[in-house]
Design a protein around this motif. Structure first.
Motif, mmCIF file in Angstrom:
data_model
loop_
_atom_site.group_PDB
_atom_site.id
_atom_site.type_symbol
_atom_site.label_atom_id
_atom_site.label_comp_id
_atom_site.label_asym_id
_atom_site.label_seq_id
_atom_site.Cartn_x
_atom_site.Cartn_y
_atom_site.Cartn_z
ATOM 1 N N PRO A 23 -1.424 -1.860 1.263
ATOM 2 C CA PRO A 23 -1.544 -3.143 0.682
ATOM 3 C C PRO A 23 -2.232 -3.908 -0.327
ATOM 4 C CG PRO A 23 -2.523 -2.211 2.695
ATOM 5 C CD PRO A 23 -1.877 -1.110 2.189
ATOM 6 N N LEU A 24 -2.488 -3.210 -1.656
ATOM 7 C CA LEU A 24 -3.558 -3.464 -2.561
ATOM 8 C C LEU A 24 -1.867 -3.652 -3.518
ATOM 9 C CD1 LEU A 24 -5.371 -4.279 -4.475
ATOM 10 C CD2 LEU A 24 -5.129 -1.657 -5.356
ATOM 11 N N GLY A 25 -0.456 -2.739 -3.363
ATOM 12 C CA GLY A 25 0.470 -3.468 -3.870
ATOM 13 C C GLY A 25 0.781 -4.456 -3.793
ATOM 14 N N ILE A 26 1.203 -4.685 -1.957
ATOM 15 C CA ILE A 26 1.547 -6.025 -1.788
ATOM 16 C C ILE A 26 0.793 -7.158 -1.660
ATOM 17 C CG2 ILE A 26 2.257 -7.298 0.325
ATOM 18 C CD1 ILE A 26 4.156 -5.708 -0.229
ATOM 19 N N TYR A 27 -1.020 -7.486 -1.981
ATOM 20 C CA TYR A 27 -0.715 -8.100 -2.036
ATOM 21 C C TYR A 27 -1.074 -8.606 -3.897
ATOM 22 C CZ TYR A 27 -5.426 -11.271 -3.432
ATOM 23 O OH TYR A 27 -6.571 -12.172 -3.399
ATOM 24 N N TRP A 28 -1.350 -7.900 -4.705
ATOM 25 C CA TRP A 28 -0.803 -7.834 -6.257
ATOM 26 C C TRP A 28 0.355 -8.688 -6.853
ATOM 27 C CZ3 TRP A 28 -2.786 -4.508 -10.416
ATOM 28 C CH2 TRP A 28 -2.295 -4.763 -11.559
ATOM 29 N N ARG A 29 1.834 -8.279 -5.941
ATOM 30 C CA ARG A 29 2.668 -8.924 -5.765
ATOM 31 C C ARG A 29 2.789 -10.439 -4.859
ATOM 32 N NH1 ARG A 29 5.800 -8.922 -9.595
ATOM 33 N NH2 ARG A 29 8.185 -9.149 -8.899
ATOM 34 N N GLY A 31 0.477 -12.084 -2.920
ATOM 35 C CA GLY A 31 -0.603 -12.544 -2.153
ATOM 36 C C GLY A 31 -1.098 -12.470 -1.033
ATOM 37 N N CYS A 32 -1.803 -12.934 -0.660
ATOM 38 C CA CYS A 32 -2.739 -12.734 1.199
ATOM 39 C C CYS A 32 -1.713 -13.426 1.899
ATOM 40 C CB CYS A 32 -4.063 -12.977 0.913
ATOM 41 S SG CYS A 32 -4.768 -12.826 2.946
ATOM 42 N N GLY A 33 -0.126 -12.360 2.433
ATOM 43 C CA GLY A 33 0.810 -13.662 3.251
ATOM 44 C C GLY A 33 0.706 -12.508 4.583
ATOM 45 N N MET A 34 2.047 -13.078 4.997
ATOM 46 C CA MET A 34 2.066 -11.986 5.627
ATOM 47 C C MET A 34 2.802 -10.944 5.473
ATOM 48 S SD MET A 34 5.587 -13.026 8.673
ATOM 49 C CE MET A 34 6.987 -13.343 7.594
ATOM 50 N N GLU A 35 3.210 -10.273 4.539
ATOM 51 C CA GLU A 35 3.829 -9.596 3.857
ATOM 52 C C GLU A 35 2.820 -8.623 3.576
ATOM 53 O OE1 GLU A 35 4.602 -12.048 1.999
ATOM 54 O OE2 GLU A 35 7.049 -12.338 1.874
ATOM 55 N N PHE A 36 1.729 -9.256 3.358
ATOM 56 C CA PHE A 36 -0.002 -8.005 3.501
ATOM 57 C C PHE A 36 -0.515 -7.452 4.489
ATOM 58 C CE2 PHE A 36 -4.647 -7.877 3.221
ATOM 59 C CZ PHE A 36 -4.551 -7.420 2.796
ATOM 60 N N ILE A 38 2.043 -7.108 7.580
ATOM 61 C CA ILE A 38 2.774 -6.235 7.808
ATOM 62 C C ILE A 38 2.062 -4.628 7.409
ATOM 63 C CG2 ILE A 38 4.845 -5.239 7.696
ATOM 64 C CD1 ILE A 38 5.012 -8.509 8.140
ATOM 65 N N SER A 39 2.120 -4.788 5.719
ATOM 66 C CA SER A 39 1.587 -3.439 5.241
ATOM 67 C C SER A 39 -0.090 -2.922 5.789
ATOM 68 C CB SER A 39 1.490 -3.887 3.618
ATOM 69 O OG SER A 39 0.920 -2.257 2.821
ATOM 70 N N LEU A 40 -0.610 -4.195 5.761
ATOM 71 C CA LEU A 40 -1.915 -3.647 6.101
ATOM 72 C C LEU A 40 -1.350 -2.677 7.353
ATOM 73 C CD1 LEU A 40 -5.331 -3.739 5.562
ATOM 74 C CD2 LEU A 40 -5.272 -4.970 6.714
ATOM 75 N N ILE A 41 -1.883 -3.528 9.463
ATOM 76 C CA ILE A 41 -1.147 -3.204 9.823
ATOM 77 C C ILE A 41 -0.533 -1.363 9.917
ATOM 78 C CG2 ILE A 41 0.189 -3.007 11.863
ATOM 79 C CD1 ILE A 41 -0.805 -6.692 12.141
ATOM 80 N N LEU A 42 0.962 -1.569 8.916
ATOM 81 C CA LEU A 42 1.013 -0.313 8.983
ATOM 82 C C LEU A 42 0.186 0.506 8.039
ATOM 83 C CD1 LEU A 42 5.235 -1.393 7.719
ATOM 84 C CD2 LEU A 42 3.977 -0.633 9.817
ATOM 85 N N THR A 43 -0.211 1.040 7.099
ATOM 86 C CA THR A 43 -1.356 1.555 6.473
ATOM 87 C C THR A 43 -1.951 1.945 7.331
ATOM 88 O OG1 THR A 43 -0.634 0.594 4.430
ATOM 89 C CG2 THR A 43 -2.499 1.978 4.600
ATOM 90 N N CYS A 44 -2.631 1.396 8.668
ATOM 91 C CA CYS A 44 -3.436 1.480 9.428
ATOM 92 C C CYS A 44 -3.532 3.068 10.376
ATOM 93 C CB CYS A 44 -4.329 0.210 10.306
ATOM 94 S SG CYS A 44 -5.783 -0.720 8.999
ATOM 95 N N LEU A 45 -1.528 2.356 10.783
ATOM 96 C CA LEU A 45 -1.007 2.953 11.876
ATOM 97 C C LEU A 45 -0.995 4.871 11.225
ATOM 98 C CD1 LEU A 45 1.306 0.618 13.118
ATOM 99 C CD2 LEU A 45 -0.741 1.650 14.679
ATOM 100 N N ALA A 46 -0.323 4.213 9.896
ATOM 101 C CA ALA A 46 0.090 6.062 8.903
ATOM 102 C C ALA A 46 0.264 5.188 7.712
ATOM 103 C CB ALA A 46 0.988 6.777 9.990
ATOM 104 N N SER A 54 5.556 -1.120 1.311
ATOM 105 C CA SER A 54 5.848 -1.814 0.435
ATOM 106 C C SER A 54 6.401 -1.720 -0.783
ATOM 107 C CB SER A 54 4.485 -1.008 -0.526
ATOM 108 O OG SER A 54 3.489 -1.619 0.752
ATOM 109 N N CYS A 55 7.304 -0.345 -1.001
ATOM 110 C CA CYS A 55 8.018 -0.083 -1.901
ATOM 111 C C CYS A 55 9.488 -0.975 -1.262
ATOM 112 C CB CYS A 55 7.506 1.403 -2.183
ATOM 113 S SG CYS A 55 6.531 2.141 -3.189
ATOM 114 N N ILE A 56 10.327 -0.624 -0.183
ATOM 115 C CA ILE A 56 11.490 -1.814 -0.508
ATOM 116 C C ILE A 56 10.796 -2.857 -0.724
ATOM 117 C CG2 ILE A 56 12.204 -2.380 1.543
ATOM 118 C CD1 ILE A 56 12.151 0.012 3.249
ATOM 119 N N MET A 57 9.777 -3.983 -0.185
ATOM 120 C CA MET A 57 9.286 -4.767 -0.395
ATOM 121 C C MET A 57 9.113 -5.441 -1.393
ATOM 122 S SD MET A 57 9.703 -6.998 2.536
ATOM 123 C CE MET A 57 8.734 -8.948 1.569
ATOM 124 N N ILE A 58 8.730 -4.772 -2.388
ATOM 125 C CA ILE A 58 8.305 -4.730 -3.732
ATOM 126 C C ILE A 58 9.590 -4.904 -4.485
ATOM 127 C CG2 ILE A 58 7.108 -4.165 -5.946
ATOM 128 C CD1 ILE A 58 4.821 -3.225 -4.194
#
Length: 82
Positions: A23-29, A31-36, A38-46, A54-58
């Motif tokens: 989520p930090l990489g997504i936030y850096w690129r 900001g705090c939006g839908m991408e962030f 989604i990344s936070l939820i996926l990271t919490c799951l696994a 995150s790598c695909i989005m960036i």
């Protein structure tokens, strides 16, 4: 030239952050939006799905913006010739 170097450095730092804490990489690129969110939820799951997303989005965000810039400059030269 400096702008392209800064964009490459920003993308590299975003990818490093995306690997360590997705989520930090997504936030850096983006900001705090839908991408962030989604990344936070996926990271919490696994962690792995968060890293992959995150790598695909960036990685894909820059190629789309480059394609749009190339298309707009091509269209301008076509319009001038007509």
């Amino acid at each position: 030239c400096k702008r392209e170097s800064a964009m490459g450095c920003n993308q590299l730092l975003s990818l490093i952050c995306a690997y360590l804490l997705p989520p930090l990489g997504i936030y850096w690129r983006f900001g705090c939006g839908m991408e962030f969110c989604i990344s936070l939820i996926l990271t919490c799951l696994a962690w792995v799905p968060g890293v992959v997303y995150s790598c695909i989005m960036i990685g894909c965000a820059d190629s789309k913006s480059r394609d749009l810039k190339g298309l707009s400059s091509d269209e301008g030269s076509t319009m001038e010739g007509a």
